[in-house]
Design an enzyme around this catalytic site. Structure first.
Site, PDB file in Angstrom:
ATOM      1  N   ARG A 174       0.564  -1.568  -0.296  1.00  0.00           N
ATOM      2  CA  ARG A 174       0.444  -0.398  -0.004  1.00  0.00           C
ATOM      3  C   ARG A 174       1.073   1.601  -0.145  1.00  0.00           C
ATOM      4  NH1 ARG A 174      -2.987  -3.042  -1.369  1.00  0.00           N
ATOM      5  NH2 ARG A 174      -5.523  -3.960  -0.789  1.00  0.00           N
TER       6      ARG A 174
ATOM      7  N   HIS B 290      -0.774   0.419  -9.985  1.00  0.00           N
ATOM      8  CA  HIS B 290      -1.138  -0.714  -9.249  1.00  0.00           C
ATOM      9  C   HIS B 290      -1.668  -2.565  -9.506  1.00  0.00           C
ATOM     10  CE1 HIS B 290      -3.153  -0.712  -4.817  1.00  0.00           C
ATOM     11  NE2 HIS B 290      -3.216  -2.375  -5.113  1.00  0.00           N
TER      12      HIS B 290
END
Length: 297
Positions: free
Chosen positions: A225, A273
């Site tokens: 993250r 991502h």
């Protein structure tokens, strides 16, 4: 069983089509196709609708991704509603592949070759070749995905270590646990792979001070993250030469703003991502397993 699918990132029709190949009984509904009071199970990811407090019959929420801390903070649910996340859904294999690519990138000096290409320099002597066994890879965070990545790299012959807050035992991986062991762990990482989840304890965990504890010339790979890494601190260590480079798949703000310095930094590789996207069919099979385990099939 009324199963509602809601996502601002995934296409319902794709998931419906895959569901029908797995089981005709697996019917996925859009929120507008059913009264909210009649929903039994909610499959959700990156929601645009977050208030589900009127779903009084809701028995289970399943987050269609690996990390659900942020999802739980977003959602308003009836009190006591259990929330589960995907345990694999094809992500372990995908994450291991990405991590292997990232390690090879720095191990085999592809960062230096790219710079040489841009400078139109044919290197007269190739940079030092380093074998797997001589490449020290550290995995920060040994949860489901982090532990899988660490063991995968160990099986490829890398000198692999891992750090977690509590003690873990993984075959072929030298494990470190707790704050007192963090310095020792960081000091022996030629390549650090960040797999920590985002929570209050890990916000900005990779700080200026902690990054300084890595060996001179180390590389950083960020796959969990974005909020775990202090991006300004990372840029400072890249600019002062302490860090060799960084491969970044997650960021504090996503999409990464067009003006962000990470886009054009010569020592940074950016991916959007995509290190371990949820695989639809494996995810749906896992959903069915979770429903069976909870007696909801």
């Amino acid at each position: 069983m009324n199963i509602v699918f809601h996502s601002g990132a995934f296409d319902l029709q794709e998931w419906r089509q895959a569901a029908q190949t797995i089981s005709p009984a697996l019917q996925l509904l859009a929120p507008e196709e059913i009264a909210i009071e009649e929903i039994d199970v909610l499959l959700i990811w990156r929601p645009t609708l977050t208030d589900w407090t009127q779903a009084r019959n809701l028995k289970l929420v399943i987050g269609l991704g690996a990390g659900i801390d942020g999802l739980i903070r977003q959602l308003r649910l009836p009190a006591g509603t259990p929330v589960e996340r995907m345990r694999d859904a094809g992500m372990r294999q995908a994450m291991s592949e990405y991590a292997t690519y990232a390690v090879l990138h720095f191990q085999r000096n592809f960062d230096q070759f790219r710079q040489a290409q841009q400078d139109k320099v044919w290197l007269p002597h190739s940079p030092y070749y380093r074998a797997n066994r001589d490449t020290r890879v550290g995995v920060l965070g040994l949860g489901s995905l982090g532990g899988t990545v660490a063991q995968h790299l160990s099986q490829l012959g890398y000198s692999t270590s891992g750090w977690s807050r509590s003690g873990k035992s993984l075959a072929g991986v030298a494990t470190f646990a707790g704050e007192t062991a963090l310095n020792e762990f960081l000091r022996q990482c030629d390549i650090l792979i960040n797999m920590l989840p985002h929570n209050a304890a890990t916000e900005g965990f990779l700080s200026l001070n902690r990054l300084s504890r890595l060996p001179q010339g180390a590389a950083v790979v960020c796959l969990s993250r974005g909020a775990v890494t202090n991006e300004n601190a990372l840029l400072e260590h890249l600019d002062n030469g302490h860090l060799r480079g960084a491969m970044m798949d997650v960021f504090q703000q996503e999409p990464l703003p067009a003006t962000h310095p990470l886009w054009n930094h010569p020592k940074v590789w950016v991916t959007p991502h995509q290190s371990a996207p949820t695989q639809i069919e494996p995810a749906l099979r896992e959903v069915m397993d979770i429903l069976r385990e909870r007696g909801l099939d």
